[in-house]
Design an enzyme around this catalytic site. Structure first.
Site, mmCIF file in Angstrom:
data_model
loop_
_atom_site.group_PDB
_atom_site.id
_atom_site.type_symbol
_atom_site.label_atom_id
_atom_site.label_comp_id
_atom_site.label_asym_id
_atom_site.label_seq_id
_atom_site.Cartn_x
_atom_site.Cartn_y
_atom_site.Cartn_z
ATOM 1 N N ASN A 116 0.778 -1.350 0.067
ATOM 2 C CA ASN A 116 -0.039 -0.118 -0.022
ATOM 3 C C ASN A 116 1.000 1.175 -0.072
ATOM 4 O O ASN A 116 2.078 0.950 0.498
ATOM 5 C CB ASN A 116 -0.919 0.048 1.216
ATOM 6 C CG ASN A 116 -1.940 1.247 1.354
ATOM 7 O OD1 ASN A 116 -2.431 1.636 0.235
ATOM 8 N ND2 ASN A 116 -2.019 1.724 2.432
ATOM 9 N N HIS A 118 0.687 4.986 1.524
ATOM 10 C CA HIS A 118 -0.212 6.145 2.269
ATOM 11 C C HIS A 118 0.637 7.478 2.444
ATOM 12 O O HIS A 118 1.682 7.506 2.480
ATOM 13 C CB HIS A 118 -0.200 5.571 3.773
ATOM 14 C CG HIS A 118 -0.925 6.339 4.700
ATOM 15 N ND1 HIS A 118 -2.609 6.281 4.359
ATOM 16 C CD2 HIS A 118 -0.757 7.064 5.679
ATOM 17 C CE1 HIS A 118 -2.939 7.223 5.576
ATOM 18 N NE2 HIS A 118 -2.034 7.707 6.160
HETATM 19 C C1 GAR Z 1 -3.046 8.937 -2.668
HETATM 20 O O1 GAR Z 1 -2.621 10.177 -1.951
HETATM 21 C C2 GAR Z 1 -2.806 7.940 -1.643
HETATM 22 O O2 GAR Z 1 -1.647 7.933 -0.793
HETATM 23 C C3 GAR Z 1 -3.971 7.841 -0.695
HETATM 24 O O3 GAR Z 1 -5.071 8.218 -1.752
HETATM 25 C C4 GAR Z 1 -4.472 8.995 -2.753
HETATM 26 C C5 GAR Z 1 -5.109 8.299 -4.062
HETATM 27 O O4 GAR Z 1 -4.829 8.986 -4.880
HETATM 28 N N1 GAR Z 1 -4.234 6.402 0.131
HETATM 29 C C6 GAR Z 1 -4.615 6.677 1.198
HETATM 30 O O5 GAR Z 1 -4.774 7.616 1.842
HETATM 31 C C7 GAR Z 1 -4.685 4.944 1.854
HETATM 32 N N2 GAR Z 1 -4.807 5.238 3.065
HETATM 33 P P1 GAR Z 1 -4.880 8.438 -6.578
HETATM 34 O O6 GAR Z 1 -6.057 7.869 -6.686
HETATM 35 O O7 GAR Z 1 -4.712 9.514 -7.582
HETATM 36 O O8 GAR Z 1 -3.648 7.316 -6.445
#
Ligand code: GAR
Length: 199
Positions: A116, A118
């Protein structure tokens, strides 16, 4: 070269991390890997369009369809997710903005195969709105973490972290914008590292 490692991505929304990884694989920046499919828990996720435009297969398991009078039927949703994932025979599953916690059956079915990203320096600011949590903390640095997935929320051993400054006057939007390219770069580097170590 050997057989290419089969990578499956899970996403819930925009899909910029998905695009960065797919494009890196397309440009052969990742050794010996191919993306087999994108799995989405939302049928309207923009990530699905990005996958289609790259000729990558998509699977939608719409989590909204598993809502019942008693709330989210997590067991049935997870059973379907597990069945779909097993069928794809992945060497790695990359969560890229996948906003549901994985249950025990998924995690146990794919030991040390799920990763993952984060948007914080874990163990700081787990869960939703990590950038807002970072801003509200008064910290002057934040960053992103790529880590192995366990049943816990944003837990699991770190593979790679990268730091980014929080500047005076930052908002959730400006901080998220600064962090995003760093997320993409760090995720690619982390997957390269893992692929090199995969037997
Ligand atoms: C990203 O910032 C990722 O790190 C976060 O969601 C966003 C998705 O953006 N993930 C989390 O917070 C997981 N807990 P994306 O759809 O443009 O990749």
């Amino acid at each position: 070269m050997g057989v290419k490692k089969r990578i499956v991505l899970f996403a819930s929304g925009r899909g910029s991390n998905f695009c960065a990884l797919a494009d890196a694989i397309q440009k052969k920046q990742l050794p010996n890997a191919e993306i087999i499919a994108l799995v989405c828990n939302r049928k309207d996720a923009p990530a699905l369009l990005e996958a289609s435009s790259r000729n990558i297969a998509t699977h939608v398991i719409n989590s909204k369809d598993y809502r019942t009078d008693k709330g989210f039927d997590r067991d049935s949703y997870e059973a379907k997710l597990l069945e779909t994932s097993l069928g794809l025979k992945p060497d790695l599953i990359l969560l890229a903005g996948y906003m549901l916690v994985l249950g025990r059956k998924m995690v146990e079915a794919f030991p040390r195969k799920i990763i993952n990203i984060h948007p914080s320096l874990l163990p700081k600011f787990r869960g939703l709105h990590a950038q807002r949590q970072a801003l509200e903390s008064g910290d002057s640095m934040t960053g992103c973490t790529v880590h192995w997935v366990t049943e816990g929320l944003d837990e699991g051993e770190t593979i790679l972290q990268a730091q980014c400054p929080i500047l005076p006057g930052d908002t959730v939007e400006t901080l998220s914008q600064r962090l995003l390219p760093l997320e993409h770069k760090t995720y690619i580097e982390a997957v390269i590292k893992v692929l090199k170590e995969l037997k």
